[in-house]
Scaffold this motif. Structure first.
Motif, PDB file in Angstrom:
ATOM      1  N   LYS A   9      41.340  47.958  42.138  1.00 14.24           N
ATOM      2  CA  LYS A   9      41.112  46.510  42.202  1.00 14.24           C
ATOM      3  C   LYS A   9      42.322  45.790  42.783  1.00 14.24           C
ATOM      4  O   LYS A   9      43.463  46.085  42.457  1.00 14.24           O
ATOM      5  CB  LYS A   9      40.821  45.945  40.810  1.00 14.24           C
ATOM      6  CG  LYS A   9      39.621  46.545  40.131  1.00 14.24           C
ATOM      7  CD  LYS A   9      38.358  46.228  40.868  1.00 14.24           C
ATOM      8  CE  LYS A   9      37.164  46.793  40.114  1.00 14.24           C
ATOM      9  NZ  LYS A   9      35.973  46.800  40.910  1.00 14.24           N
ATOM     10  N   ARG A  10      42.040  44.818  43.662  1.00 15.76           N
ATOM     11  CA  ARG A  10      43.082  43.922  44.183  1.00 15.76           C
ATOM     12  C   ARG A  10      43.188  42.768  43.182  1.00 15.76           C
ATOM     13  O   ARG A  10      42.194  42.076  42.923  1.00 15.76           O
ATOM     14  CB  ARG A  10      42.698  43.433  45.564  1.00 15.76           C
ATOM     15  CG  ARG A  10      42.695  44.544  46.610  1.00 15.76           C
ATOM     16  CD  ARG A  10      42.207  44.035  47.952  1.00 15.76           C
ATOM     17  NE  ARG A  10      40.899  43.412  47.836  1.00 15.76           N
ATOM     18  CZ  ARG A  10      39.737  44.003  48.112  1.00 15.76           C
ATOM     19  NH1 ARG A  10      39.709  45.226  48.542  1.00 15.76           N
ATOM     20  NH2 ARG A  10      38.609  43.364  47.982  1.00 15.76           N
ATOM     21  N   THR A  14      48.719  34.674  39.230  1.00 12.89           N
ATOM     22  CA  THR A  14      49.476  33.444  39.434  1.00 12.89           C
ATOM     23  C   THR A  14      50.496  33.348  38.314  1.00 12.89           C
ATOM     24  O   THR A  14      50.223  33.722  37.172  1.00 12.89           O
ATOM     25  CB  THR A  14      48.566  32.195  39.444  1.00 12.89           C
ATOM     26  OG1 THR A  14      47.954  32.055  38.173  1.00 12.89           O
ATOM     27  CG2 THR A  14      47.514  32.303  40.527  1.00 12.89           C
ATOM     28  N   GLY A  15      51.684  32.905  38.652  1.00 10.43           N
ATOM     29  CA  GLY A  15      52.747  32.840  37.657  1.00 10.43           C
ATOM     30  C   GLY A  15      53.329  34.199  37.331  1.00 10.43           C
ATOM     31  O   GLY A  15      54.028  34.371  36.341  1.00 10.43           O
ATOM     32  N   GLY A  16      53.033  35.176  38.160  1.00  7.39           N
ATOM     33  CA  GLY A  16      53.464  36.546  37.901  1.00  7.39           C
ATOM     34  C   GLY A  16      54.957  36.763  37.957  1.00  7.39           C
ATOM     35  O   GLY A  16      55.456  37.785  37.488  1.00  7.39           O
ATOM     36  N   ALA A  17      55.689  35.828  38.514  1.00  8.84           N
ATOM     37  CA  ALA A  17      57.145  35.964  38.595  1.00  8.84           C
ATOM     38  C   ALA A  17      57.825  35.488  37.315  1.00  8.84           C
ATOM     39  O   ALA A  17      59.001  35.785  37.087  1.00  8.84           O
ATOM     40  CB  ALA A  17      57.683  35.191  39.792  1.00  8.84           C
ATOM     41  N   PRO A  35      50.188  49.083  41.194  1.00  7.89           N
ATOM     42  CA  PRO A  35      51.162  48.019  41.475  1.00  7.89           C
ATOM     43  C   PRO A  35      51.132  47.549  42.927  1.00  7.89           C
ATOM     44  O   PRO A  35      51.439  46.390  43.198  1.00  7.89           O
ATOM     45  CB  PRO A  35      52.516  48.661  41.153  1.00  7.89           C
ATOM     46  CG  PRO A  35      52.222  49.889  40.394  1.00  7.89           C
ATOM     47  CD  PRO A  35      50.811  50.284  40.668  1.00  7.89           C
ATOM     48  N   ASP A  36      50.744  48.421  43.833  1.00  3.84           N
ATOM     49  CA  ASP A  36      50.677  48.047  45.247  1.00  3.84           C
ATOM     50  C   ASP A  36      49.521  47.100  45.543  1.00  3.84           C
ATOM     51  O   ASP A  36      49.493  46.463  46.600  1.00  3.84           O
ATOM     52  CB  ASP A  36      50.551  49.288  46.132  1.00  3.84           C
ATOM     53  CG  ASP A  36      51.790  50.171  46.061  1.00  3.84           C
ATOM     54  OD1 ASP A  36      52.901  49.627  45.879  1.00  3.84           O
ATOM     55  OD2 ASP A  36      51.643  51.401  46.188  1.00  3.84           O
ATOM     56  N   LEU A  37      48.573  46.999  44.618  1.00  7.06           N
ATOM     57  CA  LEU A  37      47.415  46.126  44.819  1.00  7.06           C
ATOM     58  C   LEU A  37      47.515  44.827  44.025  1.00  7.06           C
ATOM     59  O   LEU A  37      46.587  44.035  44.002  1.00  7.06           O
ATOM     60  CB  LEU A  37      46.126  46.869  44.444  1.00  7.06           C
ATOM     61  CG  LEU A  37      45.803  48.102  45.293  1.00  7.06           C
ATOM     62  CD1 LEU A  37      44.530  48.775  44.785  1.00  7.06           C
ATOM     63  CD2 LEU A  37      45.674  47.739  46.756  1.00  7.06           C
ATOM     64  N   ILE A  38      48.652  44.627  43.360  1.00  2.07           N
ATOM     65  CA  ILE A  38      48.876  43.394  42.603  1.00  2.07           C
ATOM     66  C   ILE A  38      49.648  42.413  43.478  1.00  2.07           C
ATOM     67  O   ILE A  38      50.702  42.747  44.013  1.00  2.07           O
ATOM     68  CB  ILE A  38      49.651  43.662  41.301  1.00  2.07           C
ATOM     69  CG1 ILE A  38      48.829  44.559  40.377  1.00  2.07           C
ATOM     70  CG2 ILE A  38      50.008  42.348  40.603  1.00  2.07           C
ATOM     71  CD1 ILE A  38      49.554  44.991  39.115  1.00  2.07           C
ATOM     72  N   THR A  39      49.101  41.215  43.632  1.00  2.00           N
ATOM     73  CA  THR A  39      49.735  40.169  44.428  1.00  2.00           C
ATOM     74  C   THR A  39      50.231  39.066  43.509  1.00  2.00           C
ATOM     75  O   THR A  39      49.505  38.609  42.622  1.00  2.00           O
ATOM     76  CB  THR A  39      48.724  39.573  45.438  1.00  2.00           C
ATOM     77  OG1 THR A  39      48.248  40.618  46.280  1.00  2.00           O
ATOM     78  CG2 THR A  39      49.363  38.474  46.274  1.00  2.00           C
ATOM     79  N   ASN A  60      39.599  38.015  49.292  1.00  2.00           N
ATOM     80  CA  ASN A  60      39.641  39.492  49.177  1.00  2.00           C
ATOM     81  C   ASN A  60      40.249  40.004  47.874  1.00  2.00           C
ATOM     82  O   ASN A  60      40.607  41.169  47.790  1.00  2.00           O
ATOM     83  CB  ASN A  60      40.355  40.134  50.369  1.00  2.00           C
ATOM     84  CG  ASN A  60      39.527  40.085  51.629  1.00  2.00           C
ATOM     85  OD1 ASN A  60      38.303  40.074  51.581  1.00  2.00           O
ATOM     86  ND2 ASN A  60      40.183  40.035  52.764  1.00  2.00           N
ATOM     87  N   GLN A  61      40.383  39.160  46.882  1.00  2.00           N
ATOM     88  CA  GLN A  61      40.880  39.611  45.578  1.00  2.00           C
ATOM     89  C   GLN A  61      39.682  39.959  44.695  1.00  2.00           C
ATOM     90  O   GLN A  61      38.645  39.318  44.768  1.00  2.00           O
ATOM     91  CB  GLN A  61      41.724  38.528  44.903  1.00  2.00           C
ATOM     92  CG  GLN A  61      42.967  38.138  45.659  1.00  2.00           C
ATOM     93  CD  GLN A  61      43.977  39.278  45.773  1.00  2.00           C
ATOM     94  OE1 GLN A  61      44.174  40.039  44.849  1.00  2.00           O
ATOM     95  NE2 GLN A  61      44.605  39.371  46.920  1.00  2.00           N
ATOM     96  N   ASP A  62      39.845  40.974  43.869  1.00  2.00           N
ATOM     97  CA  ASP A  62      38.783  41.381  42.938  1.00  2.00           C
ATOM     98  C   ASP A  62      38.945  40.725  41.568  1.00  2.00           C
ATOM     99  O   ASP A  62      37.968  40.429  40.908  1.00  2.00           O
ATOM    100  CB  ASP A  62      38.793  42.903  42.755  1.00  2.00           C
ATOM    101  CG  ASP A  62      38.521  43.634  44.067  1.00  2.00           C
ATOM    102  OD1 ASP A  62      37.517  43.315  44.737  1.00  2.00           O
ATOM    103  OD2 ASP A  62      39.341  44.507  44.432  1.00  2.00           O
ATOM    104  N   VAL A  63      40.201  40.527  41.168  1.00  2.00           N
ATOM    105  CA  VAL A  63      40.503  39.970  39.849  1.00  2.00           C
ATOM    106  C   VAL A  63      41.574  38.906  40.035  1.00  2.00           C
ATOM    107  O   VAL A  63      42.533  39.104  40.783  1.00  2.00           O
ATOM    108  CB  VAL A  63      41.034  41.064  38.888  1.00  2.00           C
ATOM    109  CG1 VAL A  63      41.397  40.472  37.535  1.00  2.00           C
ATOM    110  CG2 VAL A  63      40.015  42.190  38.725  1.00  2.00           C
ATOM    111  N   ILE A  64      41.417  37.770  39.351  1.00  2.00           N
ATOM    112  CA  ILE A  64      42.404  36.701  39.417  1.00  2.00           C
ATOM    113  C   ILE A  64      42.815  36.353  37.988  1.00  2.00           C
ATOM    114  O   ILE A  64      41.971  36.097  37.131  1.00  2.00           O
ATOM    115  CB  ILE A  64      41.832  35.459  40.132  1.00  2.00           C
ATOM    116  CG1 ILE A  64      41.398  35.842  41.535  1.00  2.00           C
ATOM    117  CG2 ILE A  64      42.849  34.323  40.144  1.00  2.00           C
ATOM    118  CD1 ILE A  64      40.503  34.849  42.205  1.00  2.00           C
TER     119      ILE A  64
END
Length: 65
Positions: A9-10, A14-17, A35-39, A60-64
């Motif tokens: 899953k991509r 938000t707020g991941g930093a 981890p490579d698919l986490i934005t 193109n994201q699968d999960v937000i």
């Protein structure tokens, strides 16, 4: 409860930093997320207060989160 296979899953976090966002990312990875698919959109590059940027970020994201 059904487990979701997160390995392909991509995922947009938000707020991941931030502190809580990093905890979310850690939990996602513990559940098998790649981890490579986490934005993690950075506000300097993608101001999510602008609707057009939101549309671009979720494309193109699968999960937000």
């Amino acid at each position: 409860m059904t487990n979701l296979d997160l390995s392909t899953k991509r995922i947009l976090v938000t707020g991941g930093a931030g502190f809580l966002g990093q905890q979310v990312i850690s939990q996602l990875q513990a559940q098998g997320a790649n981890p490579d698919l986490i934005t993690v959109p950075r506000s300097a590059d993608c101001d999510l207060r602008v609707l057009e940027n939101c549309h671009k970020a979720v494309h193109n994201q699968d999960v937000i989160v």
